[in-house]
Design a protein around this motif. Structure first.
Motif, PDB file in Angstrom:
ATOM      1  N   LYS A   1       0.295  42.571  64.181  1.00  0.00           N
ATOM      2  CA  LYS A   1       1.715  42.710  64.526  1.00  0.00           C
ATOM      3  C   LYS A   1       2.521  41.542  63.968  1.00  0.00           C
ATOM      4  CE  LYS A   1       3.597  41.339  68.335  1.00  0.00           C
ATOM      5  NZ  LYS A   1       4.086  41.049  69.657  1.00  0.00           N
ATOM      6  N   ALA A   2       2.006  40.345  64.114  1.00  0.00           N
ATOM      7  CA  ALA A   2       2.727  39.147  63.677  1.00  0.00           C
ATOM      8  C   ALA A   2       2.778  39.002  62.164  1.00  0.00           C
ATOM      9  CB  ALA A   2       2.083  37.905  64.290  1.00  0.00           C
ATOM     10  N   ASN A   3       1.765  39.535  61.478  1.00  0.00           N
ATOM     11  CA  ASN A   3       1.639  39.245  60.058  1.00  0.00           C
ATOM     12  C   ASN A   3       1.896  40.392  59.103  1.00  0.00           C
ATOM     13  OD1 ASN A   3       0.891  36.403  60.178  1.00  0.00           O
ATOM     14  ND2 ASN A   3      -0.862  37.164  61.329  1.00  0.00           N
ATOM     15  N   CYS A   4       2.160  41.595  59.604  1.00  0.00           N
ATOM     16  CA  CYS A   4       2.465  42.658  58.647  1.00  0.00           C
ATOM     17  C   CYS A   4       3.848  42.372  58.044  1.00  0.00           C
ATOM     18  CB  CYS A   4       2.340  44.045  59.275  1.00  0.00           C
ATOM     19  SG  CYS A   4       3.796  44.746  60.027  1.00  0.00           S
ATOM     20  N   PRO A   5       4.028  42.658  56.758  1.00  0.00           N
ATOM     21  CA  PRO A   5       5.292  42.321  56.096  1.00  0.00           C
ATOM     22  C   PRO A   5       6.533  42.928  56.753  1.00  0.00           C
ATOM     23  CG  PRO A   5       3.622  42.775  54.455  1.00  0.00           C
ATOM     24  CD  PRO A   5       3.020  43.130  55.792  1.00  0.00           C
ATOM     25  N   VAL A   6       6.429  44.130  57.315  1.00  0.00           N
ATOM     26  CA  VAL A   6       7.604  44.729  57.945  1.00  0.00           C
ATOM     27  C   VAL A   6       7.968  43.973  59.216  1.00  0.00           C
ATOM     28  CG1 VAL A   6       8.565  46.827  58.980  1.00  0.00           C
ATOM     29  CG2 VAL A   6       7.238  46.981  56.874  1.00  0.00           C
ATOM     30  N   SER A   7       6.977  43.556  60.006  1.00  0.00           N
ATOM     31  CA  SER A   7       7.276  42.735  61.186  1.00  0.00           C
ATOM     32  C   SER A   7       8.013  41.467  60.781  1.00  0.00           C
ATOM     33  CB  SER A   7       5.986  42.333  61.915  1.00  0.00           C
ATOM     34  OG  SER A   7       5.390  43.409  62.581  1.00  0.00           O
ATOM     35  N   LYS A   8       7.583  40.867  59.682  1.00  0.00           N
ATOM     36  CA  LYS A   8       8.170  39.603  59.236  1.00  0.00           C
ATOM     37  C   LYS A   8       9.629  39.748  58.808  1.00  0.00           C
ATOM     38  CE  LYS A   8       3.920  37.361  57.705  1.00  0.00           C
ATOM     39  NZ  LYS A   8       3.234  36.780  56.542  1.00  0.00           N
ATOM     40  N   VAL A   9      10.010  40.919  58.336  1.00  0.00           N
ATOM     41  CA  VAL A   9      11.375  41.089  57.834  1.00  0.00           C
ATOM     42  C   VAL A   9      12.355  41.507  58.929  1.00  0.00           C
ATOM     43  CG1 VAL A   9      11.300  43.514  57.107  1.00  0.00           C
ATOM     44  CG2 VAL A   9      12.656  41.891  55.808  1.00  0.00           C
ATOM     45  N   LEU A  10      11.846  42.054  60.030  1.00  0.00           N
ATOM     46  CA  LEU A  10      12.731  42.549  61.079  1.00  0.00           C
ATOM     47  C   LEU A  10      13.209  41.432  61.987  1.00  0.00           C
ATOM     48  CD1 LEU A  10      10.860  45.825  62.081  1.00  0.00           C
ATOM     49  CD2 LEU A  10      12.938  45.610  60.705  1.00  0.00           C
ATOM     50  N   ASN A  11      14.493  41.417  62.246  1.00  0.00           N
ATOM     51  CA  ASN A  11      15.089  40.464  63.180  1.00  0.00           C
ATOM     52  C   ASN A  11      15.267  41.200  64.509  1.00  0.00           C
ATOM     53  OD1 ASN A  11      16.316  38.238  64.268  1.00  0.00           O
ATOM     54  ND2 ASN A  11      18.329  38.760  63.459  1.00  0.00           N
ATOM     55  N   ALA A  12      14.132  41.513  65.138  1.00  0.00           N
ATOM     56  CA  ALA A  12      14.140  42.301  66.365  1.00  0.00           C
ATOM     57  C   ALA A  12      12.956  41.872  67.223  1.00  0.00           C
ATOM     58  CB  ALA A  12      14.025  43.800  66.037  1.00  0.00           C
ATOM     59  N   ALA A  13      13.063  42.113  68.514  1.00  0.00           N
ATOM     60  CA  ALA A  13      11.931  41.870  69.410  1.00  0.00           C
ATOM     61  C   ALA A  13      10.886  42.956  69.148  1.00  0.00           C
ATOM     62  CB  ALA A  13      12.386  41.911  70.857  1.00  0.00           C
ATOM     63  N   ILE A  14       9.654  42.540  68.887  1.00  0.00           N
ATOM     64  CA  ILE A  14       8.588  43.492  68.596  1.00  0.00           C
ATOM     65  C   ILE A  14       7.548  43.392  69.702  1.00  0.00           C
ATOM     66  CG2 ILE A  14       6.806  44.198  66.947  1.00  0.00           C
ATOM     67  CD1 ILE A  14       8.546  42.784  64.762  1.00  0.00           C
ATOM     68  N   THR A  15       7.310  44.526  70.357  1.00  0.00           N
ATOM     69  CA  THR A  15       6.291  44.561  71.402  1.00  0.00           C
ATOM     70  C   THR A  15       5.143  45.454  70.960  1.00  0.00           C
ATOM     71  OG1 THR A  15       7.393  46.415  72.511  1.00  0.00           O
ATOM     72  CG2 THR A  15       7.969  44.181  73.263  1.00  0.00           C
ATOM     73  N   LEU A  16       3.989  45.229  71.590  1.00  0.00           N
ATOM     74  CA  LEU A  16       2.811  46.005  71.248  1.00  0.00           C
ATOM     75  C   LEU A  16       2.101  46.435  72.529  1.00  0.00           C
ATOM     76  CD1 LEU A  16       0.641  47.133  69.319  1.00  0.00           C
ATOM     77  CD2 LEU A  16      -0.370  44.827  69.280  1.00  0.00           C
ATOM     78  N   ASP A  17       1.891  47.735  72.661  1.00  0.00           N
ATOM     79  CA  ASP A  17       1.090  48.306  73.737  1.00  0.00           C
ATOM     80  C   ASP A  17      -0.136  48.912  73.043  1.00  0.00           C
ATOM     81  OD1 ASP A  17      -0.034  49.664  75.860  1.00  0.00           O
ATOM     82  OD2 ASP A  17       1.574  51.118  76.041  1.00  0.00           O
ATOM     83  N   ALA A  18      -1.264  48.195  73.101  1.00  0.00           N
ATOM     84  CA  ALA A  18      -2.454  48.618  72.376  1.00  0.00           C
ATOM     85  C   ALA A  18      -3.529  49.073  73.354  1.00  0.00           C
ATOM     86  CB  ALA A  18      -2.977  47.476  71.516  1.00  0.00           C
ATOM     87  N   THR A  19      -4.038  50.264  73.121  1.00  0.00           N
ATOM     88  CA  THR A  19      -5.099  50.828  73.952  1.00  0.00           C
ATOM     89  C   THR A  19      -6.324  51.078  73.099  1.00  0.00           C
ATOM     90  OG1 THR A  19      -3.444  51.886  75.350  1.00  0.00           O
ATOM     91  CG2 THR A  19      -5.701  52.696  75.527  1.00  0.00           C
TER      92      THR A  19
END
Length: 143
Positions: free
Chosen positions: A123-141
């Protein structure tokens, strides 16, 4: 250092609310895909920029996680990610404020602690996460 370029094109006719546009991608996967006010702010037929950002983020994160898992010696049986982009009105305009990633995964031999650590790294290192200026949450099961 290697550089990769990808392109997309947009064409628009008319005003912001009544007009319509077409989106096309370099690969041809999208060719004159319809978009407009109704596809962006209602449920009209076609696509919209936020839906495409959601698709890009889901794809980028999922592939990044596959690489994280591979590096840790795990081969996923399945990784299924939904990305939900939230856009909020700011004054007279709009802003993407959040992306919620929801992941369902089957990874034989990977324990929950290791899995969640690898998913957070993806989540932290994918290029799209890096470009977004937004709060990114992850619900992983892990199932």
């Amino acid at each position: 250092m290697a550089t990769i370029h990808r392109t997309a094109k947009a064409a628009w006719q008319g005003t912001g609310k009544e007009g319509t546009g077409q989106l096309s991608t370099q690969s041809g996967v999208l060719k004159d895909a319809r978009y407009g006010f109704q596809t962006r702010f209602a449920d009209g037929p076609g696509t919209n920029p936020e839906e495409l950002i959601a698709a890009a983020h889901a794809g980028c994160f999922t592939m990044a996680l596959a690489f994280q898992l591979q590096g840790a010696g795990h081969t996923p049986e399945s990784l299924n990610t939904e990305a939900r982009v939230s856009m909020e009105q700011e004054g007279s305009g709009w802003a993407i404020k959040a992306v919620a990633l929801k992941l369902q995964a089957k990874v034989p031999g990977c324990g929950p602690d290791e899995f969640h650590k690898l998913a957070e790294a993806a989540k932290a290192n994918c290029p799209v996460s890096k470009v977004l200026n937004a709060a990114i949450t992850l619900d992983a099961t892990l199932g």
